[in-house]
Design a protein around this motif. Structure first.
Motif, PDB file in Angstrom:
ATOM      1  N   TYR A   1       0.919  -1.113   0.105  1.00 42.77           N
ATOM      2  CA  TYR A   1       0.025  -0.128  -0.255  1.00 42.77           C
ATOM      3  C   TYR A   1       0.959   1.127   0.035  1.00 42.77           C
TER       4      TYR A   1
ATOM      5  N   TRP B   1       1.117   5.836  -1.953  1.00 42.63           N
ATOM      6  CA  TRP B   1       0.808   6.467  -3.126  1.00 42.63           C
ATOM      7  C   TRP B   1       1.955   6.732  -3.994  1.00 42.63           C
TER       8      TRP B   1
ATOM      9  N   SER C   1      -7.530   5.671   3.871  1.00 41.21           N
ATOM     10  CA  SER C   1      -8.247   6.859   3.637  1.00 41.21           C
ATOM     11  C   SER C   1      -9.639   6.790   3.947  1.00 41.21           C
TER      12      SER C   1
ATOM     13  N   HIS D   1       2.079  12.958   2.969  1.00 42.95           N
ATOM     14  CA  HIS D   1       2.286  11.883   4.142  1.00 42.95           C
ATOM     15  C   HIS D   1       3.761  12.116   4.551  1.00 42.95           C
TER      16      HIS D   1
END
Ligand SMILES: Nc1nc2c(c(=O)[nH]1)N[C@H]1C(S)=C(S)[C@@H](COP(=O)(O)OP(=O)(O)OC[C@H]3O[C@@H](n4cnc5c(=O)[nH]c(N)nc54)[C@H](O)[C@@H]3O)O[C@H]1N2
Ligand SMILES: Nc1nc2c(c(=O)[nH]1)N[C@H]1C(S)=C(S)[C@@H](COP(=O)(O)OP(=O)(O)OC[C@H]3O[C@@H](n4cnc5c(=O)[nH]c(N)nc54)[C@H](O)[C@@H]3O)O[C@H]1N2
Ligand SMILES: [Mo]
Length: 769
Positions: free
Chosen positions: A107, A109, A140, A632
């Motif tokens: 996981y 971005w 999210s 982040h």
């Protein structure tokens, strides 16, 4: 010398990279962006940072099974050696433990470019090679993703289209925003942002006389120019405030009985709950006050005003990243249903108007550029935030959305494009879980805390070192991303790394399909162009798009109003729920029999909140919201993020009263702690923080001191957060349900070590810039 210019894109904005002597010197914002993000300024420093991983590296002590400490030394190896090693590890684990011995959820971005999107690539690589354990959903809005289909048949209003701003501007009188509408968050969008427009829409809303009510522990969640009413609510108690409003509507006869009868199911049962027929507790505004700390009169007044004029309800995603995070979203829908405006312009509900760029921004309904994934033959997934549970409890059973599953026995973790030692909760627990796999492989451009906890680190390029196409379904532009510089050090594109591995494992051709980088860019664009053509939107040919650097999609002809058709004709446009209606009561959810997710929206206190028994030891509710100065953990070592540090650490915001009670002043270095851990932070006193609340943004690079016990020295709040699912229904991340205490830090200040690369034994003399 005139710099060379290359168009590119980050999640926080489109830009032109200016390059001199092979180095990126500046990023000039896209000229159609009305409010470019200051985060662009971190890119040059990060691309040429001493923290770049320059060559493949293997952790000393891996073969001997020494623990992954984050402070281990690495020795560099050649690419051939590294790829041979990784390929043989994958083959070994696959052979011995099958596909579910490999974890490839990975996981995160990573980059805005969709050809080189690392998480897509790692899963493609592992799926085509026989499969792996994957991760479902995201951090999210995990709670919403699995709850909302039971309630409204889709989770579209969270991730996709909601009633758009032009419609709100024309028809809405009041926007009640739980968790606010924060332009700091709308700086970013997954897949990139062409034009930052939230501030424009908020200014227009202000000019149109729309009242904004900011129900949030933090005043700054709505910008000052909106002149919003601030309702400082206790964290994690929004459900109670919404129930209090619903009770007022019901008992004062202000609710829309026709709408709840014609378009909803289960209203009577919910009404019984509101008046306490079921449990003897009336969910009155006074009851709500005792939980959420908002005066009963304010709650009643909000309910009455909402019923008197067109009102739009919206909630930030943060509300559901909390224990029982399903409840506030369900309660919001029930409240909107009672107000009766769902499907009418300017009324109803939405989510995340200030959570991410693009919510409510008018755009033709086309997909964003994307690369589809092949099927995962292992067909084994875990809810994304259950990673530590999985590693700690192989074979263990867990409930999820009505079924029981078992955790796989993972031996090899493969991560590309995410930073779990940023994003996961209770990092001490993750550190323990992280010792379980035999091998951890990470692709990273930088020596992040996760890379430092890998056994084999493969250096990845950044977006500026490769050609790509970027964009998202939430932004009206698609961008060409041109390779601006040669790879830094010996970094390779994630795609090429996987191609090299697939080759060694005998499926190189299947992985690349014989396509090169530019073929992939063309393909991604052409897929989008075809989807556009199907909707009579004509996009230029690839050649022209690539030369111009971007393409703008036309504006939609009409305002979009969520559930307009359903409102008009609920029989013809049934929702995808069992009743075809809005399920204020869900028989499906009730049938799961979960005590933490009952049949209708309900107040269920989390384990940790300001009203919890035992809250005296840790009397502050910690909010770990998204950082204004970075995405982040990305670019935390960069100049924009570093300029925001206080006493060299991540700031902690406290109300004047809570600071005074601890004898703290602005700039003081403090220890923020609970039974799970402790981190350092620098005090910022903020009268816009509700009393009893402490706020630390996420993303400071996790850095554990060797001395001072388990102290985390950068200010990474995930050493404090609790690692439990939102409920058995959705198993989302519940980062926001955390209690802490804050005290002045005394003693010797541990040095921060995460801002320098780890120790190396190089195979040859390096040329590190
Ligand atoms: N306490 C708390 N924790 C939270 C949250 C919260 O609200 N509170 N929010 C959660 C949410 S919503 C999210 S989305 C997550 C975000 O968690 P992540 O998405 O994991 O966070 P990032 O820092 O963006 O990590 C992306 C990583 O990819 C790397 N990267 C960038 N480009 C490339 C590339 O091209 N190739 C490769 N191989 N790597 C690349 C970056 O260096 C970075 O380390 O955090 C979650 N964690
Ligand atoms: N600059 C920047 N923007 C980002 C990101 C980033 O890293 N940097 N990350 C992006 C990502 S991946 C995501 S998922 C979105 C997340 O979007 P959100 O979830 O909306 O973001 P947060 O900043 O966590 O929360 C917004 C506000 O909600 C308030 N809040 C927290 N808890 C509660 C509560 O219990 N009740 C109420 N009423 N309010 C509460 C907090 O004061 C907080 O400032 O942000 C995106 N935007
Ligand atoms: Mo997120």
């Amino acid at each position: 010398m005139t710099p060379e210019r290359y168009p590119s894109l980050a999640h926080w904005g489109a830009f032109t990279a200016l390059v001199e002597n092979g180095k990126v010197v500046r990023c000039e914002a896209f000229d159609r962006d009305p409010a470019p993000s200051p985060l662009l300024a971190s890119i040059p420093a990060m691309v040429h940072s001493p923290l770049r991983v320059e060559r493949p590296a293997v952790r000393d002590g891996w073969r001997e099974g020494k623990p992954r400490t984050g402070h281990d030394a690495f020795h560099e190896v050649s690419w051939d050696e590294a790829l041979d090693l990784v390929a043989s590890e994958i083959a070994r684990v696959r052979e011995k433990h099958g596909p579910t011995g490999i974890f490839g959820g990975s996981y995160g971005w990573s980059s805005a470019g969709r050809v080189h999107h690392a998480r897509t690539l790692v899963r493609r690589f592992l799926f085509l090679g026989g499969g792996c354990v994957d991760q479902l959903s995201n951090y999210s809005f995990g709670a919403a993703q699995f709850l909302l289909p039971h309630v409204i048949g889709t989770f579209q209003p969270v991730a996709g289209r909601v009633t758009d701003w032009p419609s709100l501007l024309k028809h809405t009188r009041t926007i009640v925003a739980f968790g606010g509408l924060a332009p700091k968050n709308a700086q970013v969008g997954s897949g990139g942002v062409g034009a930052h427009v939230l501030e424009q829409w908020l200014r227009r809303a202000r000019a149109a006389g729309i009242r904004i009510v900011n129900v949030s522990p933090l005043k700054s969640d709505v910008p000052d120019f909106c002149d919003a009413e601030w309702v400082p609510v206790r964290p994690n108690t929004d459900t109670a405030s919404m129930l209090g409003m619903a009770h007022t509507l019901l008992t004062e006869g202000l609710h829309d009985q026709d709408f709840v009868t014609s378009h909803c199911s289960g209203f009577d049962t919910f009404a019984d709950y509101l008046i306490g027929r079921a449990d003897g507790v009336e969910k009155s505004a006074g009851w709500a006050e005792s939980i959420c700390g908002v005066p009963a009169e304010t709650i009643r007044d909000l309910a009455r005003r909402s019923a008197a004029a067109p009102t739009y309800l919206t909630a930030a995603w943060s509300l559901q990243r909390a224990e029982h995070g399903e409840q506030p979203f369900w309660a919001l829908i029930a409240l909107a249903a009672m107000l009766g405006g769902i499907g009418r312009p300017g009324e109803g509900f939405g989510f995340g108007h200030g959570s991410m760029h693009g919510t409510g921004v008018p755009r033709v309904p086309l997909p964003g550029p994307d690369t589809p994934l092949p099927k995962n033959p292992a067909s084994c997934t875990i809810p994304v935030a259950r990673i530590a549970d999985m590693l700690l409890d192989p074979g263990g059973a867990y409930d999820f959305n009505g079924k029981t599953y078992t955790y796989p026995d993972v031996r090899l973790v493969y991560w590309a494009g995410g930073n779990p030692f940023h994003h996961h909760q209770d990092l001490s627990r993750l550190e323990r879980a992280w010792q379980k796999p035999e091998t951890v492989i990470v692709h990273e451009p930088w020596w992040t805390p996760t890379a430092r906890r890998a056994d084999i680190v493969l250096p990845a390029t950044t977006a500026l070192e490769r050609n790509d196409v970027g964009g998202s379904s939430r932004d009206p532009y698609v961008f060409a991303m041109h390779r601006a510089i040669a790879p830094v050090g010996e970094a390779r594109n994630d795609r090429d790394i996987f191609a090299g591995l697939a080759d060694r494992l005998g499926y190189g051709d299947a992985y690349t399909e014989g396509l090169d980088e530019m073929d992939c860019c063309r393909l991604v664009y052409e897929r989008l162009r075809e989807a556009a053509a199907a909707r009579a939107v004509e996009l230029p040919a690839f050649q022209q798009f690539w030369a111009e650097g971007f393409v703008a999609l036309p504006k939609p002809d009409e305002d979009f109003v969520l559930f307009e058709a359903f409102r008009r004709d609920p029989e013809k446009h049934r929702l995808a729920t069992p009743s075809g209606k809005i399920e204020i009561v869900s028989a499906t959810v009730a049938g799961f029999g979960y005590d933490d997710a009952p049949a209708h929206p309900a107040w269920l206190p989390p384990q940790e909140w300001l009203g919890a028994a035992g809250a005296e030891r840790f009397p502050l509710h910690l909010i770990t919201h998204q950082p204004a100065r970075r995405l982040h953990s990305q670019a935390d070592p960069g100049p924009v993020s570093q300029a925001g540090k206080v006493a060299g650490r991540e700031p902690v915001r406290l109300s004047p009263r809570d600071a005074a009670a601890r004898n703290l002043s602005d700039g003081d270095l403090v220890r923020v702690f609970n039974d799970r851990g402790a981190c350092l932070a620098g005090v910022v006193i903020d009268s816009g923080v509700r009393e009893g609340v402490a706020v630390i943004a996420t993303g400071a690079w996790f850095d554990r001191a060797e001395q001072n016990g388990a102290l985390e020295v950068s200010g990474n709040p995930n050493v404090l957060t609790r690692d439990v699912g939102t409920s058995r229904l959705a198993q989302g991340s519940s980062a926001q349900s955390t209690l802490v205490e804050v005290e002045r830090f005394v003693g010797r200040l541990p040095a921060s070590r995460v801002l320098a690369p780890p120790a190396f034994a190089r195979t040859e003399a390096p040329a590190r810039a």
